[in-house]
Design an enzyme around this catalytic site. Sequence first.
Site, PDB file in Angstrom:
ATOM      1  N   GLY A  38       0.793  -1.218   0.000  1.00 39.96           N
ATOM      2  CA  GLY A  38       0.000   0.000   0.000  1.00 39.96           C
ATOM      3  C   GLY A  38       0.826   1.269   0.000  1.00 39.96           C
ATOM      4  O   GLY A  38       0.526   2.217  -0.731  1.00 39.96           O
ATOM      5  N   ASP A  59      10.312  -7.314  -1.474  1.00 42.37           N
ATOM      6  CA  ASP A  59       9.049  -7.835  -0.929  1.00 42.37           C
ATOM      7  C   ASP A  59       8.984  -9.318  -1.255  1.00 42.37           C
ATOM      8  O   ASP A  59       9.189  -9.716  -2.404  1.00 42.37           O
ATOM      9  CB  ASP A  59       7.850  -7.101  -1.546  1.00 42.37           C
ATOM     10  CG  ASP A  59       6.581  -7.261  -0.715  1.00 42.37           C
ATOM     11  OD1 ASP A  59       6.238  -8.417  -0.364  1.00 42.37           O
ATOM     12  OD2 ASP A  59       5.930  -6.251  -0.416  1.00 42.37           O
ATOM     13  N   ARG A  70      -6.030  -1.030  -2.718  1.00 46.55           N
ATOM     14  CA  ARG A  70      -5.143   0.099  -2.386  1.00 46.55           C
ATOM     15  C   ARG A  70      -3.737  -0.022  -2.981  1.00 46.55           C
ATOM     16  O   ARG A  70      -3.037   0.986  -3.105  1.00 46.55           O
ATOM     17  CB  ARG A  70      -5.007   0.228  -0.855  1.00 46.55           C
ATOM     18  CG  ARG A  70      -4.301  -0.969  -0.225  1.00 46.55           C
ATOM     19  CD  ARG A  70      -4.576  -1.128   1.246  1.00 46.55           C
ATOM     20  NE  ARG A  70      -3.927  -2.327   1.785  1.00 46.55           N
ATOM     21  CZ  ARG A  70      -4.422  -3.544   1.654  1.00 46.55           C
ATOM     22  NH1 ARG A  70      -5.547  -3.736   0.998  1.00 46.55           N
ATOM     23  NH2 ARG A  70      -3.789  -4.579   2.154  1.00 46.55           N
ATOM     24  N   LYS A  83       4.960  -9.673  -5.613  1.00 48.91           N
ATOM     25  CA  LYS A  83       4.721  -8.225  -5.622  1.00 48.91           C
ATOM     26  C   LYS A  83       5.908  -7.447  -6.174  1.00 48.91           C
ATOM     27  O   LYS A  83       5.734  -6.471  -6.912  1.00 48.91           O
ATOM     28  CB  LYS A  83       4.401  -7.734  -4.205  1.00 48.91           C
ATOM     29  CG  LYS A  83       3.031  -8.106  -3.709  1.00 48.91           C
ATOM     30  CD  LYS A  83       2.759  -7.494  -2.339  1.00 48.91           C
ATOM     31  CE  LYS A  83       1.378  -7.874  -1.831  1.00 48.91           C
ATOM     32  NZ  LYS A  83       1.092  -7.306  -0.493  1.00 48.91           N
ATOM     33  N   ASP A 127       4.911  -3.346   7.034  1.00 52.52           N
ATOM     34  CA  ASP A 127       3.696  -3.304   7.856  1.00 52.52           C
ATOM     35  C   ASP A 127       3.871  -3.964   9.222  1.00 52.52           C
ATOM     36  O   ASP A 127       2.897  -4.393   9.830  1.00 52.52           O
ATOM     37  CB  ASP A 127       2.534  -3.977   7.111  1.00 52.52           C
ATOM     38  CG  ASP A 127       2.800  -5.456   6.827  1.00 52.52           C
ATOM     39  OD1 ASP A 127       3.911  -5.946   7.132  1.00 52.52           O
ATOM     40  OD2 ASP A 127       1.888  -6.122   6.289  1.00 52.52           O
ATOM     41  N   THR A 131      10.273  -5.628  11.231  1.00 45.33           N
ATOM     42  CA  THR A 131      10.984  -5.206  10.025  1.00 45.33           C
ATOM     43  C   THR A 131      11.397  -3.751  10.116  1.00 45.33           C
ATOM     44  O   THR A 131      12.504  -3.378   9.710  1.00 45.33           O
ATOM     45  CB  THR A 131      10.107  -5.429   8.777  1.00 45.33           C
ATOM     46  OG1 THR A 131       9.733  -6.805   8.703  1.00 45.33           O
ATOM     47  CG2 THR A 131      10.854  -5.044   7.506  1.00 45.33           C
ATOM     48  N   CYS A 170      16.705   8.427  15.704  1.00 41.08           N
ATOM     49  CA  CYS A 170      16.410   7.304  14.805  1.00 41.08           C
ATOM     50  C   CYS A 170      15.035   6.755  15.174  1.00 41.08           C
ATOM     51  O   CYS A 170      14.397   7.204  16.133  1.00 41.08           O
ATOM     52  CB  CYS A 170      17.491   6.223  14.898  1.00 41.08           C
ATOM     53  SG  CYS A 170      17.392   5.153  16.363  1.00 41.08           S
ATOM     54  N   CYS A 186      -3.575  -4.449   8.334  1.00 43.53           N
ATOM     55  CA  CYS A 186      -4.739  -4.138   7.505  1.00 43.53           C
ATOM     56  C   CYS A 186      -5.676  -5.333   7.372  1.00 43.53           C
ATOM     57  O   CYS A 186      -6.887  -5.169   7.238  1.00 43.53           O
ATOM     58  CB  CYS A 186      -4.281  -3.695   6.113  1.00 43.53           C
ATOM     59  SG  CYS A 186      -3.264  -2.203   6.124  1.00 43.53           S
ATOM     60  N   CYS A 246      21.124   4.016  18.203  1.00 42.06           N
ATOM     61  CA  CYS A 246      21.919   5.142  17.713  1.00 42.06           C
ATOM     62  C   CYS A 246      22.611   5.923  18.807  1.00 42.06           C
ATOM     63  O   CYS A 246      23.348   6.877  18.517  1.00 42.06           O
ATOM     64  CB  CYS A 246      21.052   6.093  16.888  1.00 42.06           C
ATOM     65  SG  CYS A 246      19.916   7.117  17.879  1.00 42.06           S
TER      66      CYS A 246
END
Length: 264
Positions: A38, A59, A70, A83, A127, A131, A170, A186, A246
């Site tokens: 998205g 991805d 979307r 994707k 999302d 990650t 950061c 989502c 950081c």
Amino acid sequence: MNDHQLLRYSRHILLDEIDIQGQEKFLGAHALIIGAGGLGSPAAFYLASAGVGRITLVDNDTVDLTNLQRQILHTTERVGHAKAKSGKQTLEQINPTIEINALVERVDDERLLELVRQADVVLDCCDNFKTRHAVNRACVAAGVPLVSGAAIRFDGQIAVFDTRKDEAPCYACLFPPDQEFEEVQCSTMGVFAPLVGIVGTMQAAEALKVVAGIGETLAGRLLLLDARSMEWSSIKIARNTACPVCGERHVTPSHASQESAANT
């Protein structure tokens, strides 16, 4: 630039803040986009059309019918396709003069750091917090600016984390990795389709500003959008000198010597 490029990017070149020099910076830049969903869809669209010379899409997911509400990089015919590869196909149709790399893989920390080190700017369009924190660690370690976006239901947010600047926070300064956050997606909470378009497009804008050194980026600020009322809020983000990601990077020489003396 050749005559074709001068014509293609003429509307950018007309802008005094960009001009030929700025457009050449776009053409020479490498943007790494984590996530071709998205947020990654509109971000990649605008970076490609703007002439960013090299774009890498990462991805490991495939296109699902529910994505098409979307995720505008993809089409009905590509349901079931990777994707990243679907995104590459779309972007090459938009701008066949630039290089698009499609990586269908789930990257670990070592691989992520390798990819980040090759980039001039990184766009976090994923999302999940795991990650996001991994991307942030890699960007801090490599000294590469990070443009982070998120969207769920009717709520969106965007920030820039540019730790090339000593005073800049950061992502982990804002969202500590050891703090518990509710993971919402989502698939269970829903998302307003144009919201990801708004946030992803702004990520592209901030990435272009970072690359060309245009204006003032969102470094040190978090923008929040309530799409129900279409109201924006801006929050200043301070760096955390005790940040586990950081913090050490921001220790000044005088501070470091004081710490060393105190520990002897």
